[in-house]
Design an enzyme around this catalytic site. Structure first.
Site, PDB file in Angstrom:
ATOM      1  CB  CYS B  77      51.059 -37.458  -5.444  1.00 42.71           C
ATOM      2  SG  CYS B  77      50.843 -39.208  -5.820  1.00 42.71           S
ATOM      3  CG  HIS B 176      54.204 -38.343  -1.994  1.00 44.22           C
ATOM      4  ND1 HIS B 176      52.984 -37.802  -1.697  1.00 44.22           N
ATOM      5  CD2 HIS B 176      53.960 -39.400  -2.800  1.00 44.22           C
ATOM      6  CE1 HIS B 176      52.024 -38.505  -2.277  1.00 44.22           C
ATOM      7  NE2 HIS B 176      52.587 -39.479  -2.964  1.00 44.22           N
ATOM      8  CD  GLU B 178      53.920 -35.407   0.790  1.00 43.17           C
ATOM      9  OE1 GLU B 178      54.555 -34.757  -0.076  1.00 43.17           O
ATOM     10  OE2 GLU B 178      52.963 -36.142   0.504  1.00 43.17           O
TER      11      GLU B 178
END
Lengths: 250, 194
Positions: B77, B176, B178
């Site tokens: 990001c 992202h 994650e």
């Protein structure tokens, strides 16, 4: 294409999931981490956890819970409830929340929106607005829909956008708990007036309501609670239905 | 394997740590030069604002350190954006691994930030498995890196932009991993295998 988001909302009291019907009469519907992980594997795009605890001990439990949610969940989640200061937001973001949602505290202290957005970025700030349609206007309410203010939904939404909100979560109090569909007219107007995403909340009762809220209501995301918690409309079934209706869905 | 997550004044570092735990790796969140240099993998995450985070990195000479690393490095990001040479956000000179200018999305009636799940197109390079072409991943950003020679995957919102980048041992994603469900976990696992 950017997909429309489906967001189950979990109300938390003392570390447990509850769901308010018209903001009153809550009953326990499960463990927040377990329920969240189930939604994630079912295809929920995001989750919202709202802490409705009033006590300090409950707040502490909530921060611990946020850490556990972040450890287990592989999709984004927003947390809200009782965030009155930048420090409250900081604590929850450090615990692993992706966004914080502020509601009454923003009405009481609009500068809070600027301060959280300034400190952490606009994408961290969701401003939740509860409003009721009465006497030809949408009046903003605070304290869980108990206290009316002199603010109007649209001007308040524009103000918080200018102050740095990254998203608006609009709950129609007229529709919440009725299962008769979202407030699509107001949502459409809101979405057209704003340049930030709008999350629709309040009134979901059927799969068709989601098609309406995306197509006519122009919502970027739709939030619901009881239809998911009681498994009346499982998330995978809803997403299949929306795909067949040509809505862009993950 | 030693994995270091760069600790700086950006948000959401904890979620990267949690995601690594889910794929079975204990990472160190650190700004210590020795520890970072000794790592087998370095992750440069971040959600935040370009100017203040660059100032923080420069003060601790982490910008120079990052650019000189020879192990696989993954920017996420804001991490991807700061790995470019310049950002329009606060008119900020960045680290300069990718020779690109980070731009604000044109606001022609569409909503900014670009927030939510969007699909990966034209996937190439080593980081993102080809089978993830068309998969949805999670984005939250108002600035973007244009499509360029370092682009390793594209995404379209308002215009096509770099969803992922690669140059030598430097990898980056605008989305992202994650927070991107199963596809995100596959990408993190792939990064650990590089």
């Amino acid at each position: 294409m950017l997909a429309k988001r489906i967001i189950p909302c979990l109300d938390i009291r003392d570390g447990k999931t509850v769901k308010g019907i018209n903001f009153e009469n809550v009953i326990d519907v499960g463990d927040p981490v377990e329920l969240g992980a189930k939604y994630a594997s079912d295809g929920a795009d995001e989750l919202v956890y709202l802490d409705i605890t009033a006590t300090l001990e409950g707040r502490k439990l909530f921060a611990d819970l946020v850490r556990r949610i972040s450890e287990h969940l592989n999709i984004p989640f927003t947390v809200g409830g009782g965030i009155d200061r930048v420090e409250d937001a900081d604590l929850l973001l450090s615990a692993g929340a992706d966004k914080v949602s502020i509601n009454s505290s923003a009405v009481r202290d609009p500068g809070l929106v600027d301060r959280i957005a300034g400190g952490f970025g606009k994408q961290f700030v969701v401003v939740a607005i509860d409003a009721q349609w009465k006497d030809d206007r949408w009046t903003v309410f605070i304290n869980g829909g108990r206290i009316p203010t002199n603010r109007d939904l649209f001007s308040w939404a524009r103000e918080v956008q200018d102050r740095g909100a990254g998203e608006i979560l609009f709950t129609s109090m007229n529709h919440d708990g009725t299962r008769s569909g979202y407030a699509c007219e107001a949502l459409r107007e809101l979405s057209q007036q704003l340049t930030i995403p709008v999350i629709a909340s309040g009134g979901a009762g059927s799969k068709e309501h989601f098609v309406e809220v995306f197509e006519y209501g122009l919502a970027d995301a739709a939030l619901a609670a009881s239809i998911f918690h009681y498994n009346e409309i499982p998330v995978p079934e809803l997403k299949d239905y929306l795909k067949k209706a040509n809505i862009t869905i993950r | 394997m030693k994995v270091a997550i760069i600790k700086y004044n950006a948000g959401n570092i904890r979620s990267v740590d949690h995601a690594l735990k889910r794929v079975g790796v204990e990472a160190l969140i650190t700004d210590d030069h020795e520890t970072i240099l000794a790592a087998d993998r370095v992750i440069f995450p971040g959600v935040g604002e370009a100017a203040s985070t660059m100032a923080y990195l420069k003060e601790r000479e982490l910008d120079v350190l990052l650019k000189g690393l020879s192990c696989p490095v993954l920017g996420i990001c804001l991490g991807q954006q700061l790995m470019c040479s310049w950002s329009e956000e606060g008119d900020t000179a960045c680290i300069g691994i990718f020779d690109q200018v980070v731009r604000h999305f044109p606001t022609n009636g569409q909503k900014v930030p670009h927030m939510g799940w969007n699909s990966l197109e034209r996937v190439n390079g080593e980081l993102i498995p080809a089978e993830l072409s068309g998969s949805y991943v999670y984005f939250v950003h108002s600035y973007y890196v244009p499509v360029c020679e370092d682009t390793a995957a594209e995404c379209s919102y308002i215009l096509p932009f770099s969803a992922a980048m690669q140059r030598d041992n430097f990898y980056a994603t605008q989305f992202h991993p994650e927070k991107s469900g199963d596809p995100g976990e596959l990408i993190l696992k792939q990064f650990l295998k590089l």
